[in-house]
Design a protein around this motif. Structure first.
Motif, PDB file in Angstrom:
ATOM      1  N   THR A 136       0.841  -1.190   0.000  1.00 29.26           N
ATOM      2  CA  THR A 136       0.000   0.000   0.000  1.00 29.26           C
ATOM      3  C   THR A 136       0.880   1.246   0.000  1.00 29.26           C
ATOM      4  O   THR A 136       0.480   2.292  -0.472  1.00 29.26           O
ATOM      5  CB  THR A 136      -0.922   0.024   1.233  1.00 29.26           C
ATOM      6  OG1 THR A 136      -0.107  -0.085   2.402  1.00 29.26           O
ATOM      7  CG2 THR A 136      -1.901  -1.121   1.201  1.00 29.26           C
ATOM      8  N   THR A 182      -1.841   3.529  -5.566  1.00 27.65           N
ATOM      9  CA  THR A 182      -3.236   3.790  -5.929  1.00 27.65           C
ATOM     10  C   THR A 182      -3.923   2.517  -6.392  1.00 27.65           C
ATOM     11  O   THR A 182      -5.084   2.551  -6.809  1.00 27.65           O
ATOM     12  CB  THR A 182      -3.283   4.835  -7.054  1.00 27.65           C
ATOM     13  OG1 THR A 182      -2.393   4.421  -8.088  1.00 27.65           O
ATOM     14  CG2 THR A 182      -2.885   6.200  -6.542  1.00 27.65           C
ATOM     15  N   LEU A 183      -3.205   1.402  -6.341  1.00 24.56           N
ATOM     16  CA  LEU A 183      -3.803   0.140  -6.790  1.00 24.56           C
ATOM     17  C   LEU A 183      -4.862  -0.311  -5.784  1.00 24.56           C
ATOM     18  O   LEU A 183      -4.750  -0.035  -4.593  1.00 24.56           O
ATOM     19  CB  LEU A 183      -2.719  -0.936  -6.904  1.00 24.56           C
ATOM     20  CG  LEU A 183      -1.631  -0.689  -7.958  1.00 24.56           C
ATOM     21  CD1 LEU A 183      -0.580  -1.775  -7.874  1.00 24.56           C
ATOM     22  CD2 LEU A 183      -2.228  -0.629  -9.353  1.00 24.56           C
ATOM     23  N   PRO A 184      -5.899  -1.021  -6.280  1.00 26.03           N
ATOM     24  CA  PRO A 184      -6.902  -1.552  -5.357  1.00 26.03           C
ATOM     25  C   PRO A 184      -6.272  -2.629  -4.462  1.00 26.03           C
ATOM     26  O   PRO A 184      -5.221  -3.177  -4.784  1.00 26.03           O
ATOM     27  CB  PRO A 184      -7.954  -2.157  -6.280  1.00 26.03           C
ATOM     28  CG  PRO A 184      -7.213  -2.471  -7.534  1.00 26.03           C
ATOM     29  CD  PRO A 184      -6.170  -1.408  -7.674  1.00 26.03           C
ATOM     30  N   ARG A 185      -6.929  -2.928  -3.341  1.00 32.18           N
ATOM     31  CA  ARG A 185      -6.361  -3.926  -2.432  1.00 32.18           C
ATOM     32  C   ARG A 185      -6.436  -5.327  -3.022  1.00 32.18           C
ATOM     33  O   ARG A 185      -5.609  -6.175  -2.722  1.00 32.18           O
ATOM     34  CB  ARG A 185      -7.114  -3.895  -1.100  1.00 32.18           C
ATOM     35  CG  ARG A 185      -6.716  -2.692  -0.276  1.00 32.18           C
ATOM     36  CD  ARG A 185      -6.728  -3.020   1.203  1.00 32.18           C
ATOM     37  NE  ARG A 185      -5.982  -2.017   1.947  1.00 32.18           N
ATOM     38  CZ  ARG A 185      -5.573  -2.186   3.205  1.00 32.18           C
ATOM     39  NH1 ARG A 185      -5.854  -3.298   3.832  1.00 32.18           N
ATOM     40  NH2 ARG A 185      -4.900  -1.250   3.819  1.00 32.18           N
ATOM     41  N   ASP A 186      -7.436  -5.550  -3.849  1.00 35.91           N
ATOM     42  CA  ASP A 186      -7.589  -6.864  -4.462  1.00 35.91           C
ATOM     43  C   ASP A 186      -6.769  -6.891  -5.743  1.00 35.91           C
ATOM     44  O   ASP A 186      -7.100  -6.216  -6.714  1.00 35.91           O
ATOM     45  CB  ASP A 186      -9.073  -7.133  -4.729  1.00 35.91           C
ATOM     46  CG  ASP A 186      -9.288  -8.537  -5.231  1.00 35.91           C
ATOM     47  OD1 ASP A 186      -8.491  -9.420  -4.847  1.00 35.91           O
ATOM     48  OD2 ASP A 186     -10.216  -8.749  -6.011  1.00 35.91           O
ATOM     49  N   ARG A 187      -5.674  -7.655  -5.759  1.00 37.35           N
ATOM     50  CA  ARG A 187      -4.747  -7.566  -6.894  1.00 37.35           C
ATOM     51  C   ARG A 187      -4.479  -8.926  -7.507  1.00 37.35           C
ATOM     52  O   ARG A 187      -3.736  -9.727  -6.939  1.00 37.35           O
ATOM     53  CB  ARG A 187      -3.417  -6.959  -6.417  1.00 37.35           C
ATOM     54  CG  ARG A 187      -3.582  -5.582  -5.859  1.00 37.35           C
ATOM     55  CD  ARG A 187      -2.309  -5.073  -5.248  1.00 37.35           C
ATOM     56  NE  ARG A 187      -2.552  -3.807  -4.555  1.00 37.35           N
ATOM     57  CZ  ARG A 187      -1.623  -3.130  -3.908  1.00 37.35           C
ATOM     58  NH1 ARG A 187      -0.391  -3.576  -3.859  1.00 37.35           N
ATOM     59  NH2 ARG A 187      -1.927  -1.991  -3.329  1.00 37.35           N
ATOM     60  N   GLU A 229      -1.411   1.722 -14.613  1.00 37.70           N
ATOM     61  CA  GLU A 229      -1.309   2.236 -13.249  1.00 37.70           C
ATOM     62  C   GLU A 229      -0.126   1.621 -12.505  1.00 37.70           C
ATOM     63  O   GLU A 229       0.677   2.307 -11.876  1.00 37.70           O
ATOM     64  CB  GLU A 229      -2.616   1.882 -12.517  1.00 37.70           C
ATOM     65  CG  GLU A 229      -3.109   2.952 -11.590  1.00 37.70           C
ATOM     66  CD  GLU A 229      -4.435   2.554 -10.973  1.00 37.70           C
ATOM     67  OE1 GLU A 229      -5.058   1.578 -11.457  1.00 37.70           O
ATOM     68  OE2 GLU A 229      -4.840   3.222 -10.014  1.00 37.70           O
TER      69      GLU A 229
END
Lengths: 370, 274
Positions: free
Chosen positions: B218, B237-242, B251
């Motif tokens: 994060t 800025t990535l979502p938590r679900d990767r 991104e």
């Protein structure tokens, strides 16, 4: 490679064996048939030369080796030196034995024979060949028994004197070696753990330990006899003095064998000193401790036997050896030496077996990478 | 950079780790080595923070300082509001080292039970926790194996299970996958993310791999050597679900480019100064 798939070494041995047998046959001709079995061996050994044309099974070499040894032992004269051609039989059967062992180990390496069982055959053959050569040379060359008695005489003496030998074994091994070994090793281990915890002890005890290890056993044995008396206690004390230091040094080194990461790990768990010792450092020191136990197993026996040279009740292996030499009872001395060798090897073997069980995880035992 | 660091420094939330003007100097016979200099950092509960930089930048030293394996020589550092030593004694964190460091005389389950034994858990609780953490790292069925009977990836998973077994909220990982090949590493990375989502732990992760840092974190702390210091802090800025293929998205690549830039800036500084 059409030399019937023998290596150069094996080929040379085969030539030597058959050549010696052929010479033996020639030299025995003036007196044919006096020792029929030996003549048979000479003839068959010389006939083995056919391997130049077609291969001979390795077990045939083994059979020739056995035949030669048996024929020679049976033919040995009871008194006086043996006839000259007997020496060719000794050379021939020795060469056949060597050739057989060479081919056997090559066959095991190549995977033609299983490792288990056959692997034990080689050392047994080697030991027996040594005994046969010893017997033939001492009796055949008429070596005075005071210099070197033949194994058969030692064996006969052994069987006749089992009571004495057993009493000596109990006195020296059971009463002196085992308690001394146990006390010396345990004390070395305990002091090593204490030394490891205290820089003061490390500075104070290690030099004294070093000093003790440099003491000549010949020097301390009579003093121990004066301190602890003639019986087994003084011998055990010598054994303690001899075994203490190897255990101390090895354990101190072993307690530092755990890696930095392994120790950091214990630190992150906030483990106390005792936990770190019991769960990490002592197990990691295992291979070092067993090393000391193995070294000490042979040292202990030497120490006890030598100590008995300096005063003892009239029993004990060292006592028997020193008085046996004086009375020229050399075969009894050799019988004691044989007992000591067997006891020492067995002791070492037991420790090594326990080591395999306890430090099974160490790369040197499991035969893997670190 | 200043924007992010001041923003986190001002938060008065439940900071798990708070470092202020932290410095650490190793005295050597050859003169002092400044391993850490003026590090300011706050790590919140539930963060996944990666420390990235060339060797010698102090990233491992910082992790070891949090773990009370090194003592800082200046500044202050608190872990769960305590000093690092108090936190260590309170068993506040699990530490995963570069090498698995499993004890070869213990089976996998006994290795995982090691911290539980030391911390005095009952036998029943030990068995229950060992079972649970072994399931968590997908090692069920290997309880009775010895470490040397397992592959490097499985050994490292066992060492993660060992760090998780006593359920500390903070997980410190020092290049745990550095010695593994790329395929195993990818696999363990995605498993680590799932594990993090499931356990909601705070994770500090030292690495020298840019994709690994961007994929996992994060926040990414970029460090540079001589003296070891923080040069950039990047909020992901990535979502938590990767999923693994997030690594091909623009991104992801943009964040990776910023990390690379930060590393290059620190590197040129180093070359200029040497």
């Amino acid at each position: 490679m059409n030399r019937t798939s023998l290596t150069t070494m094996q080929f040379a041995l085969a030539l030597l064996a058959s050549g010696a047998a052929a010479l033996g046959l020639v030299f025995s001709l003036p007196d044919p048939g006096s020792v029929p079995l030996l003549t048979v061996f000479f003839a068959l050994g010389a006939a083995a030369m056919v391997r130049l044309i077609r291969p001979i099974n390795l077990w045939f070499d083994g059979a020739l080796m056995l035949l030669g040894a048996v024929a020679l032992l049976l033919a040995l004269p009871q008194t006086g030196a043996m006839p000259a051609h007997f020496w060719w039989a000794l050379v021939a059967s020795w060469a056949f034995a060597w050739l057989f062992v060479e081919r056997l180990s090559a066959a095991i390496r190549a995977g033609h024979l299983p490792e288990t069982g056959t692997g034990l055959v080689i050392p047994v053959i080697f030991g027996l060949a040594l005994l046969v050569a010893w017997e033939v040379i001492t009796r055949g060359a008429n070596v005075p028994p005071v210099l070197l008695p033949p194994p058969s005489a030692i064996g006969a003496r052994f069987m006749a004197e089992t009571n004495i030998l057993w009493a000596d074994f109990v006195q020296t091994f059971i009463k002196s070696v085992l308690p001394g070994y146990a006390i010396g090793c345990l004390a070395g281990l305990a002091v090593a753990i204490a030394v490891d915890r205290s820089p003061f002890l490390k500075a104070g005890v290690m030099p004294i330990g070093n000093f003790m290890s440099a003491l000549p056993i010949i020097g301390i044995a009579p003093i121990m006899v004066m301190w602890f008396g003639f019986d087994w206690q003084s011998k055990a004390a010598v054994v303690v003095a001899m075994t203490f230091f190897p255990m101390l040094v090895n354990t101190v080194a072993g307690l530092n064998a755990a890696s930095a990461i392994e120790r950091d790990l214990m630190h992150t768990y906030a483990a106390n000193n005792w936990q770190t010792l019991m769960k990490l450092r002592l197990p990691a020191a295992g291979p070092f401790i067993f090393n000391a136990l193995k070294i000490n197993s042979t040292l202990a026996l030497i120490g006890a036997i030598v100590a008995e040279f300096f005063g003892t009740p009239i029993v004990g292996m060292g006592f028997r050896i020193s008085t046996g030499v004086g009375r020229l009872a050399i075969d009894l001395v050799w019988a004691e030496i044989a007992v000591a060798a067997v006891a020492g090897s067995a002791f070492y073997g037991v420790i090594a077996l326990i080591e395999r069980g306890v430090t099974f995880w160490h790369p040197s035992v499991r035969g893997g990478r670190a | 950079m200043s924007e992010t660091s001041s923003a986190t420094a001002c938060t008065n939330g439940p900071a798990v780790i708070r470092a202020e003007n932290l410095g650490l100097t190793f005295p050597t016979g050859d003169g002092d080595i400044v391993a850490l200099s003026d590090v300011n950092l706050t790590i919140e509960k539930g963060d996944f923070v990666s420390f990235i930089g060339p060797s010698g930048c102090g990233k491992t030293t910082f992790l070891r300082t949090i773990a009370d394996l090194e003592k800082p020589t200046s500044g202050t550092l608190s872990v769960n509001g305590m000093s690092p030593e108090e936190a260590r004694k309170a068993r506040a964190y699990g530490y995963v080292f570069q090498a698995a460091a499993l004890y070869p005389w213990r089976t996998i389950e006994k290795n995982i039970a090691l911290p539980l034994e030391i911390m005095g858990h009952s036998a029943g609780e030990q068995a229950e926790r060992v079972k649970r953490t072994m399931e968590l790292v997908n090692l069920s069925g290997f309880e009775k194996k010895y470490p040397w009977q397992l592959s490097g990836g499985m050994q490292q998973r066992a060492s993660i299970a060992r760090a998780l077994s006593f359920d500390a909220d903070l997980l410190l990982m020092d290049e745990p996958f550095g010695a593994l090949d790329e395929i195993v590493r990818d696999h363990l990375n995605s498993e680590l993310l799932k594990l993090w989502a499931r356990t909601e732990k705070t994770i500090c992760f030292v690495t020298h791999s840019i994709p690994e840092a961007v994929y996992l974190s994060t926040r990414i702390v970029v460090m540079s050597p001589r003296p070891g210091r923080v040069t950039d802090i990047i909020e992901s800025t990535l979502p938590r679900d990767r999923p693994l293929d997030i690594r091909e998205t623009p991104e992801f690549l943009a964040i990776a480019a910023r990390v690379r830039e930060g590393l290059r800036a620190g590197h040129s500084y180093e070359e200029g100064s040497v």
